[in-house]
Scaffold this motif. Structure first.
Motif, PDB file in Angstrom:
ATOM      1  N   CYS A 178      62.493  -6.588 -20.961  1.00 15.21           N
ATOM      2  CA  CYS A 178      63.633  -7.510 -21.075  1.00 15.21           C
ATOM      3  C   CYS A 178      64.050  -7.773 -22.518  1.00 15.21           C
ATOM      4  O   CYS A 178      64.629  -8.817 -22.832  1.00 15.21           O
ATOM      5  N   CYS A 202      66.068 -13.507 -12.952  1.00 14.36           N
ATOM      6  CA  CYS A 202      66.684 -13.271 -14.251  1.00 14.36           C
ATOM      7  C   CYS A 202      67.957 -14.057 -14.517  1.00 14.36           C
ATOM      8  O   CYS A 202      68.400 -14.863 -13.709  1.00 14.36           O
ATOM      9  N   ASN A 203      68.548 -13.745 -15.658  1.00 12.76           N
ATOM     10  CA  ASN A 203      69.954 -13.982 -15.980  1.00 12.76           C
ATOM     11  C   ASN A 203      70.648 -12.632 -15.895  1.00 12.76           C
ATOM     12  O   ASN A 203      70.032 -11.596 -16.119  1.00 12.76           O
ATOM     13  N   GLY A 216      59.780 -17.431 -14.048  1.00 11.24           N
ATOM     14  CA  GLY A 216      60.576 -16.535 -14.886  1.00 11.24           C
ATOM     15  C   GLY A 216      61.769 -17.223 -15.526  1.00 11.24           C
ATOM     16  O   GLY A 216      61.736 -18.416 -15.865  1.00 11.24           O
TER      17      GLY A 216
HETATM   18  O1  BF8 Z   1      59.903 -10.871 -15.965  1.00 12.84           O
HETATM   19  S1  BF8 Z   1      63.159 -13.112 -14.978  1.00 12.84           S
HETATM   20  S2  BF8 Z   1      65.094 -11.328 -17.156  1.00 12.84           S
HETATM   21  S3  BF8 Z   1      62.147 -12.155 -18.463  1.00 12.84           S
HETATM   22  S4  BF8 Z   1      62.653  -9.720 -15.353  1.00 12.84           S
HETATM   23 FE1  BF8 Z   1      63.188 -10.436 -17.467  1.00 12.84          FE
HETATM   24 FE2  BF8 Z   1      64.170 -11.211 -15.228  1.00 12.84          FE
HETATM   25 FE3  BF8 Z   1      63.707 -12.889 -17.118  1.00 12.84          FE
HETATM   26 FE4  BF8 Z   1      60.392 -12.165 -17.150  1.00 12.84          FE
HETATM   27 NI1  BF8 Z   1      61.359 -11.529 -14.939  1.00 12.84          NI
END
Ligand code: BF8
Ligand code: SF4
Length: 706
Positions: free
Chosen positions: A342, A452-453, A481
């Motif tokens: 990411c 995610c975003n 997350g």
């Molecule tokens: O593993 S929530 S953008 S940082 S994939 Fe990435 Fe998605 Fe965020 Fe953490 Ni998860």
């Protein structure tokens, strides 16, 4: 800056609901710098690839099945839309499983190095968790030294990746019914690497050409993540760095300090970042920072590395995925340290426009324009010191800074173990109170809001909308997350948010003493949700398995393959899962049917894609209420509850947090894992060794522009 038209304002407002992000986007525009948000305006998604209708598996293609009769067409080899879309989806699952699991493997390697005395600076922090995990893995503990047990745990964990026979051991942690179902379907995962390799093989040109069979292999592969790589990663991180228990901290870009050396850790692994926590508190380095003209050293996180050190040390979070460039744009970041996953390549050129040093640390992840200081667990403290010194030396190079003054208080750190403890104490921990509340209808159901975003949707909007609506309708929410970070930035992870909860949920939360939205950690910690749901299912009164529970999993703003892997393993574990944004198999009616009705029939869970927030929410409640009805539970009726609550909850949690802040001030060991804080008497602090006082409006203030 140029004057803005109404349309410009609307366009910017549509990019995020976070005022800090909007302020920084205006700042970026003023500086003439681009971000992912602005690049998304010019780079529209390819509609063919987006919907799963493009195959580029061999060089006779890429074959794109388009037009009104697209589903009647085939690629050159004859592959139809179902095969093409499913193959691509399965490869996304494999990519996500590989990412989480390789992270898990690295954690096991670190544990092994600790056990053999080769990893200076690390030790087993949570012996209790080590014993529990040894129990799951069939490793004897009685009369053995900690490092002896740790070595066996590391070796058995590592064997899970490449074992030549048997099943992944952790699948035994699922309910007996679930294990039987997986066996009957032939989808019990065998070895983590094997499942990834097998999906890559099956989806090679000319192998598995049956959509149903391809998607079934995706289910098995995903289970190697949820009940394999990710679960091992969570457990080993707890062993090494401590099983989380609640602590308070702050979130958003305003946690950056105008008068301190700011170091941001970004990515996913807790190994180096834990050492950076210690380095940032080292009196010698703090003195060096002061000699360089700063007031101190301020560590903050982005993405899941942030969640890892927020949950265990209270290190503040500077933001989620789409905040990474915005942090650099503040001009106040001396060093941004990244590990894996990411991380945008754009950070390379962007950091060169500022004094910010971008430091890559993993041999697996290099970025042009970054300084590479390789992390090696054998010399981790030295590496952490080197990086902090680089930041201190860079402080003098700062230009003008712009830190948006937004930072929300939050409570994080709800491990499965802590939830047990909260519901019955050290010796009688259980999920009985929670189950009873669901049975009675005080709690309508459970929702996981994760992931995610994604610049294709308004940042944080879907996540926060779902959290807000769920708690108002008495659905208890767990978050992980970037979704956890989004909820926190909007104020939903603060104890005060109980005022926004429905009457029944509020009563229960007050009685148990936990907030209505629980931060369970990073994305690998979605495995904590699996173990929580399994316990809820086996506690009694709510069926026998996850697919009996009135629960849903949502990933409103999914972006990457890891999110797809997570959604798939929840479905394979029996949960109804809804993703937003758009469906990667939209072009295929067959693949869509298989992942919804097909999977529901097979494994009891499914994966739906619903981009509209209202429709996503309506569907979530429909699924929860249908499960309540199937369990013959009383229909949800909010008018029955809400009279018995008082402020017990606030008193409890505030006292608890205040005690810990006070202990931290007294210098009680704060790095570690007081899962049972009342039993062990440990404490966490807030990351800077100081108690944070909250203003009368419940917000903390600081940072600001200089
Ligand atoms: O593993 S929530 S953008 S940082 S994939 Fe990435 Fe998605 Fe965020 Fe953490 Ni998860
Ligand atoms: Fe086209 Fe078949 Fe090759 Fe895919 S595998 S690119 S559908 S010919």
């Amino acid at each position: 800056m140029d004057e803005k038209t109404n349309d410009d304002v609307k366009q910017v407002a549509a990019k995020s609901i976070d005022p800090a992000a909007l302020e920084m986007l205006a700042h970026a525009e003023g500086c003439g710098l681009e971000t992912a948000f602005s690049r998304a305006d010019t780079m529209k998604p390819c509609p063919i690839g987006e919907s799963g209708a493009c195959c580029r598996i061999c060089s006779m293609g890429p074959c794109r099945l388009v037009g009104k009769d697209a589903e009647e067409k085939t690629g050159i080899c004859g592959a139809d839309m179902g095969t093409i879309a499913s193959r691509h989806f399965a490869r996304q699952v494999a990519g996500g499983v590989a990412a989480h699991s390789d992270h898990g493997r690295d954690m096991a390697m670190t544990l092994r190095a600790v056990a053999t005395g080769e990893a200076a600076g690390y030790k087993v922090k949570d012996e209790q968790k080590l014993h529990t995990v040894a129990g799951y893995l069939g490793i004897p503990t009685s009369g053995r030294e900690v490092n002896e047990i740790a070595l066996d745990v590391a070796d058995v964990a590592l064997a899970q990746f490449g074992q030549s026979h048997g099943d992944i051991v952790y699948t035994k942690r699922a309910t007996p019914k679930r294990q039987a179902k997986w066996r009957e379907l032939g989808i019990t995962p065998r070895a983590i690497d094997r499942e990834v390799v097998e999906v890559m093989h099956r989806t090679h040109e000319g192998v598995d050409l049956d959509a149903e069979n391809i998607l079934k292999s995706a289910l098995r592969c995903s289970l190697a993540d949820g009940w394999g790589g990710a679960m091992l990663s969570t457990d080993i991180s707890d062993i090494l760095f401590g099983t989380p228990s609640p602590l308070s901290s702050e979130v958003n870009l305003g946690v950056l300090k105008a008068d301190q050396v700011n170091v941001i850790v970004h990515g996913h692994e807790p190994t180096l970042s834990a050492m950076l926590v210690e380095a940032s508190r080292d009196p010698e380095l703090i003195a060096e920072a002061k000699a360089a003209g700063a007031e101190g050293i301020n560590l903050a996180g982005i993405c899941c590395t942030s969640n890892e050190i927020l949950m265990r040390y209270g290190i503040p979070a500077a933001g989620n995925f789409l905040h990474q460039e915005l942090a650099v744009l503040t001009g106040a970041v001396e060093v941004m340290v990244v590990d894996v996953q990411c991380i945008m390549q754009a950070l390379g050129p962007l950091s060169q426009r500022f004094h910010t040093k971008l430091v890559t640390t993993s041999p697996k992840a290099k970025i042009p324009g970054a300084t590479h200081i390789e992390f090696d667990e054998h010399r981790a403290p030295e590496t952490a010191h080197e990086i902090v010194r680089l930041a201190i030396a860079n402080y003098a190079n700062r230009g003008p800074i712009h830190i948006p003054d937004y930072h929300e208080p939050l409570v994080a750190g709800f491990s499965h173990e802590y939830l047990n403890y909260m519901q019955g104490g050290f010796h009688r921990g259980s999920f009985r109170p929670l189950n009873d509340a669901i049975i009675a209808g005080r709690i309508r159901g459970l929702a996981g809001v994760v992931g995610c975003n994604n610049v294709r949707v308004t940042q944080d909007e879907g996540i926060v909308e779902m959290i807000k609506r769920f708690i108002a309708d008495d659905v208890m929410v767990v978050v992980t997350g970037c979704a956890a970070n989004a909820g926190a930035k909007a104020g939903y992870l603060s104890p005060e948010i109980l005022d926004h909860a429905g009457p029944g949920l509020r009563e229960v939360m007050e009685a148990i003493g936990i907030p209505p939205v629980l931060h369970l950690g990073s994305c690998v910690d979605n495995s904590r949700i699996l173990t929580v749901l399994t316990q809820v299912a086996t506690e009694g009164g709510l069926g026998e398995d996850i697919d009996d529970l009135p629960a849903v999993g949502l990933c409103p703003e999914w972006m990457c393959e890891k999110a797809i892997a997570i959604g798939t393993y929840f479905a394979a574990s029996g949960a109804h899962v809804i993703f937003g944004v758009s469906s990667p198999v939209k072009a295929s009616t067959e693949a869509t049917r298989l992942m919804t009705e097909g999977w529901e029939e097979m494994v009891g869970g499914d994966l739906e894609f619903i981009p509209d927030w209202d429709a996503m929410y309506a569907r979530s409640l429909e699924l929860i209420d249908a499960k309540r009805a199937a369990l013959k539970l009383p229909q949800y009726d909010p008018s029955q509850y809400g009279d018995s609550g008082d402020s017990l909850f606030f008193a409890e949690i505030k006292k608890y947090l205040a005690d810990r802040a006070e202990e931290a001030e007294r210098g009680v060991e704060t790095v570690g894992s007081p899962v049972y804080p009342l039993a062990e008497g440990h404490s966490h602090d807030h990351g800077d060794g100081q108690a944070h006082s909250h203003g009368p409006d419940g917000h903390t203030h600081g940072g600001g522009e200089a």
